[in-house]
Every structure is written in C-alpha cells, then in structure tokens.
Scaffold this active site. Structure first.
Site, PDB file in Angstrom:
ATOM      1  N   VAL A 382       0.692 -17.476 -29.608  1.00  0.00           N
ATOM      2  CA  VAL A 382       0.611 -17.160 -31.035  1.00  0.00           C
ATOM      3  C   VAL A 382       1.940 -16.674 -31.571  1.00  0.00           C
ATOM      4  CG1 VAL A 382      -0.468 -15.607 -32.720  1.00  0.00           C
ATOM      5  CG2 VAL A 382      -1.870 -16.710 -30.950  1.00  0.00           C
ATOM      6  N   ASP A 383       2.655 -15.869 -30.789  1.00  0.00           N
ATOM      7  CA  ASP A 383       3.921 -15.301 -31.240  1.00  0.00           C
ATOM      8  C   ASP A 383       4.929 -16.393 -31.556  1.00  0.00           C
ATOM      9  OD1 ASP A 383       4.846 -12.815 -31.918  1.00  0.00           O
ATOM     10  OD2 ASP A 383       5.631 -12.308 -29.944  1.00  0.00           O
ATOM     11  N   ASP A 384       5.156 -17.299 -30.606  1.00  0.00           N
ATOM     12  CA  ASP A 384       6.102 -18.389 -30.840  1.00  0.00           C
ATOM     13  C   ASP A 384       5.645 -19.282 -31.979  1.00  0.00           C
ATOM     14  OD1 ASP A 384       8.481 -18.850 -28.808  1.00  0.00           O
ATOM     15  OD2 ASP A 384       6.872 -17.879 -27.716  1.00  0.00           O
ATOM     16  N   HIS A 458       3.282 -10.807 -36.553  1.00  0.00           N
ATOM     17  CA  HIS A 458       3.921 -12.107 -36.771  1.00  0.00           C
ATOM     18  C   HIS A 458       2.913 -13.138 -37.268  1.00  0.00           C
ATOM     19  CE1 HIS A 458       7.130 -10.716 -33.680  1.00  0.00           C
ATOM     20  NE2 HIS A 458       7.485 -10.391 -34.909  1.00  0.00           N
TER      21      HIS A 458
END
Length: 636
Positions: A382-384, A458
C-alpha cells in the site's frame, strides 16, 4: 524541457540556490531507464549470513570471504561489538554472527579484534543468550543442537486459512521465512564449521533467566513440547507417513511458486537465504535454475566499492523513484521534463497486475499497485502504491489512458486493502493475529502486519486527491488517524524513525483530506514538533526511541528527519513561523557543495527495536521536497 524554477524573491537566494543545487544533483543520479535507487544499508548480519550460507552450500571462495570480512571488520565498534544501526549499542546476536563469519574467513581466534568481541559476548551471557535465528545458523554450522530449538514442523503448511497460526496469519516477510525454515528444520541440515566456537559459550543451558510465564506462554510451551514429541517419532510412524511427505511437497511447491524473476524471494534477504537452504536440503544442486537464479540475484544485491563488499537486505527502486519524482516536481521541474517522463513510464511498467498472497484475505479484489523492488509481483504494498500514484499525478507526457487505468486499479486495490477499523497496513489486510508473536521462535522483529499511521497517512493523502475515491473509505482512514494520535500530539512511525516520521506523514495527509490547519489534532502535532526542535534548527530522533520513551522525538539532527518535520509544518500553514525558518536554515547550512547532505545515522525502520535501515536517498529526496514546497509557497 526547461525547468520552471520558482522566482528568487521573496525567498532568500540561499534557499533557492540550495534547492537548485539539490535538484540538479538528483537529476544527475537518474538511471537512463528512468529509475532512481539509493543504497539500502543495514547491518553486518547480512554479510555474515551470506558467508555462512555459502559455506553450507559448499560454494564459499576465498575472494568472497576476504572482501566480506574486510567490510565486517570495518563496521566493528571500538569496544569489539557490532551494532544494528550506526551509533547504536553493541548487539549480542549481531556480534556473534560477525565473529563466526570472520573465523570462517580465516581470522585467528586470538586476534585482538575477536578477543574484544569475545569478551563482550561472554559478558552478555554467551551464545546461549542469542536470538533463535542466530541459534538456527549455529545449528546449521554444527555449533548448536536442533533439539534445543523451538519446533518448526513443515506440517504448518497444511493448516487451512481459517485455523489459527496458519502461514497467512503471519506477515508476508515472516511467512516467507517460516515456510522454508520448516523444510530446513525437518531435515536438520548441518554443514559443520572446520573449527569450534566453544569459546563463546557461557557453559549455561539456559538462554535467559527464568521468568514468570503468562497463561498464553505456558500454553505455547506445552505446544512446543508436543510438537517436539511429534518430531521424535520415527519416519515410518503413521502420522509421519501420512503428513510429513505431503507437507514437504507442498512447502517445496509454495517456495518455488514465490521465486521472483530476479531470483529473489520477496526481494528481501531472510526468505531468500532460507529458501535457498530449503531447496538445497531438498536436493536441488547449485546449477539448478532456481538455485542459480537465486545465487545470481544475491550477486546483484551485492555492492563493491571503496567502502567494501556488502550485501543489501533489499533494494528500493520503486519507492526511491516515486519520492524522487515528487521531490523534483516540488522543486519546479516541469511535468513534461524528460527525466519525469522517463520515470513515469518506468513506474507504469512496474505495475503489479497479478494476485499475490494478499488475495488470500481479499479473494474478490482485483490486483493493482506497486511493490518496493525491481521484481516482486507476489507482494505489492500500500505504501509504494500510494506514493507512485502521487508521483504519476505530477508527470505529463504519458499515455493518458494507460495512466488512468493503472491509477484506477491502484486506487481500487488500496481501498480494498483497508483493514477493519479504517487503517492500512503495508502488505496485507487484517493481519493482526496476537498468537503469532507468542510462538517460541518469534523472538526477532515483527511477525504480523497491522495498520500503521505512516502507511495509513500515505493512503489517505493519495485518496484525498482522487476524484473517484470512495468517500467512506477516506473518512474511515481520517478517523483512524485521529484516533491513533499520541497524547503528546505525535504519531508513531512504523517504517521510519520514528514519531518525527509518523507525524511528518500524518499531518500532510489530514490536511489534504480536508482537516483544517487550526484543527486541534493539527495544532497538537505542530506543538509537539516545535517542542522537539533541536537548538541547531533541525530535528532528529534516535532509534532507541522504539525502546526508550525518554528518547521519543530526541536525537541528533538529520536532513531527512528535519525535512519530515518541515513538511508537516508547511502543510499546517506555519510557513512564516520561526521554527520553520530555522529548520529551512538547517537544511541550507548543512548542504554539501555537491548539493546533497551527509547522513550516517539510520532513519529507516525494518522492525522496530530490532532492524533498521539507512536509505541513502532519503537524505536527498525529502530535503529537496521540503525546500521545494517552501519556495513554492513563497512564489504563490
């Protein structure tokens, strides 16, 4: 294309000059294919375990061992120990593994540097007190008994996904490690060292002093005894005949299925080395395609330069490229600049469009998103994904339909990966089992992947500016972030050090989602940041803050952590405040003549309290983003 730099006035020329110098430096670092990648530095266990792996596989050569030994020696602290992060205290398990590797490379037992290390090990309780994973390596080398390790039966692969402690109850990095380890443990693989390390033993049978056990711990201790009893059954016993052969075959298939195109497993060191060991014990020779790809991939993760030979635990090109695009766009680089267009095209090519392990918990969710590494289709995160979408918004000159479709898939995937309660984790949804961490062999690092403030922030920031995003998902994410704010005003940082990182992510996300700069949660966060600013104008937070509450928000100023704080203050509308001006001044004053910043201190987090990272590009992308947003505010 020309670079649209903000006008010099009314910003001081030194700030715009610093931004321009940093911008040009970052542009020069781009690979011709479009990506950026800084070194991902960790600690010498990567290099020690690489030598031990090669010894067990029978492929260790003098050139490799000599070069790795040079690097390991260079990282030794004056007191003879090795730490898990720059400037950190000596760590027992890391020191033992480094000691064994140096002995394997030919260093004499009585050499002064090893004598110093040995004194520390014995004073700390000897190899008996090291973590389970160090004991596993010692067992592989004939220096520890497999009987004295917690039971690791491969039959765990047979547990259905609705049964507690099945492999999908563990975080992706843990399950990828556990499955191959069960194969290795079942075969009790041993490739003895040509020497003994008995000099590191305290001659004690107990790893730690006896401590009162909780009811859950006592239950797991009994379970461990039962499993060890099962392990002692002869191979012809009915349970073994029925289950062991099936479990090993399924584990083998599970491992082979998850090898990536670059030869890695998950793009990270632990499952990579244990998967190679598992295939080795299953009879795969070094020249088998799976083994050969794995070993060649490790070579591509190995850095050779004036600092020495060292192995990266992981590589971060997708993450670094997304952060670089955002930084350059904030610094005034035009959306259709060739560097941004190349980066955008490369990012689009890295989209993950196949289902991975995450689909076990979300079987109806269509794939979409991005992983961290060059090759990792099994584990997008999810972050990327959020950062890539934020970056793609800043690029023009791409195939509009292709970008729209990729972003649409990513948004839908991120929404579908939201956990119960409204937060987001990195790799899995609702991966919050409390039983996993209680297992006897889980004594190092996080073994589950619960939602965290930084990843949730993010995701919220990305969804906030996406017109087709589900407003309910966004509201739940905002509510989750509000609820996770610490009493003092900060947010915990799971993947970066620590509360400065969490706060630097949460504030811009909440403001992007419509939370006003004067909202009490924002005001409390600003107050926390201002209270923790250093006298030199910067911000820093020592990694000891994960273990010692007294060090939260405190530490030597670094460029990356200063930038995180500044991004929060800028989002909160404090551009003209004295703390923000002093923070900008710190970045300008500490910038090197080449346009970047020196930063030996680690500011990335793998496992809080256990494993830390120095992302070599953090010192550049985040300060450039902060300077760019400061200058952009002056020009508006």
């Amino acid at each position: 294309m020309a670079i649209d730099a903000p006008p010099v006035t009314p910003v001081a020329a030194s700030v715009t000059e610093a931004m321009a110098l940093a911008r040009d430096h970052l542009l020069a670092l781009q690979d011709p294919e479009g990506w950026w990648k800084g070194e991902l530095e960790t600690n010498v266990t990567m290099d020690a375990e690489d030598l031990m792996l090669r010894h067990v596989l029978g492929i260790l050569d003098p050139v490799t061992s000599g070069a790795a030994a040079d690097w390991i020696r260079s990282r030794q602290r004056p007191d003879g120990t090795w730490a898990t992060f720059h400037g950190g205290p000596g760590d027992l398990s890391t020191t033992v593994e480094a000691y064994v590797a140096l002995r394997l490379a030919g260093d004499a037992r009585d050499a002064p540097h090893l004598a110093r290390a040995r004194r520390f090990v014995l004073d700390a309780g000897g190899i008996e007190r090291t973590r389970v994973f160090t004991h596993i390596w010692l067992a592989l080398l004939g220096q520890w008994s497999w009987d004295d390790l917690p039971a690791l039966p491969p039959e765990v692969i047979l547990l259905p996904t609705n049964v507690p402690l099945n492999v999908y109850d563990f975080a992706c990095w843990a399950r990828q490690t556990i499955v191959p380890l069960t194969v290795v443990a079942a075969h009790r693989l041993v490739h003895p060292l040509p020497f003994s390390i008995g000099e590191l033993s305290s001659m004690s049978n107990a790893r730690t002093p006896a401590a009162p056990s909780s009811g859950r711990q006592r239950w797991f201790e009994r379970l461990d005894r039962v499993l060890k009893g099962y392990e002692r059954l002869p191979s012809w016993a009915p349970p073994k005949v029925l289950l062991r052969r099936l479990a090993l075959r399924l584990a083998e298939q599970w491992i082979i299925r998850r090898q990536e195109s670059d030869g890695s497993w998950g793009g990270i060191q632990p499952p990579w080395v244990y998967s190679l060991l598992a295939l080795h014990v299953l009879g795969y020779p070094p020249d088998h395609p799976a083994m050969a790809r794995g070993l060649e991939g490790l070579d591509r993760f190995t850095i050779h330069d004036r600092r020495g030979r060292r192995l990266e635990a992981c590589q971060s090109p997708v993450w670094d490229t997304a952060l670089a695009v955002v930084a350059l766009a904030d610094a005034g680089v035009a959306p259709d600049h060739p560097a941004l267009v190349r980066a955008g095209k490369w990012l689009l090519d890295q989209e993950v469009t196949v289902a991975g392990d995450w689909a076990v918990r979300r079987p109806q969710l269509a794939p979409g998103g991005w992983a961290f590494e060059f090759a990792n289709v099994n584990y997008p995160d999810v972050d990327d994904t959020a950062e890539v979408v934020l970056a793609l918004r800043r690029v023009a000159g791409l195939d509009a339909i292709r970008r729209q479709q990729a972003v649409g898939r990513a948004v839908a995937w991120v929404e579908g990966m939201q956990s119960r309660g409204g937060g987001w984790a990195a790799f899995d949804a609702d991966n919050t089992s409390r039983l996993c961490a209680a297992l006897p062999f889980c004594d190092f690092g996080e073994v589950t992947d619960p939602p965290s403030a930084d990843v949730t922030a993010h995701a919220v920031e990305m969804l906030a500016d996406e017109p087709d995003a589900d407003p309910r998902r966004l509201r739940e994410g905002v509510a989750w972030l509000r609820a996770e704010q610490e009493r003092g005003g900060s947010w915990f940082g799971r993947w970066g050090a620590n509360h400065v990182y969490g706060t630097g992510a949460a504030v811009p996300a909440l403001v992007a989602a419509g939370v006003g700069p004067d909202d009490p949660s924002i005001a409390r966060a600003v107050s926390w940041l201002e209270r923790h600013q250093n006298a030199d104008g910067g911000w820093g937070e020592d990694l000891r803050s994960y273990d010692d509450p007294n060090t939260v928000g405190r530490g030597t100023s670094t460029a990356s952590q200063t930038a995180w704080a500044l991004l929060a203050l800028l989002a909160a509308g404090r551009r003209d405040s004295e703390p923000l001006r002093r923070g900008i001044g710190f970045l300008v004053d500490t910038q090197g003549p080449d346009g970047t910043w020196d930063e030996e201190l680690f500011t990335g987090t793998g496992f809080p309290g256990d494993f830390y990272i120095n992302y070599h590009l953090y010192r550049h992308t985040f300060p450039l983003t902060a300077l760019g947003r400061y200058c952009r505010g002056a020009a508006s």
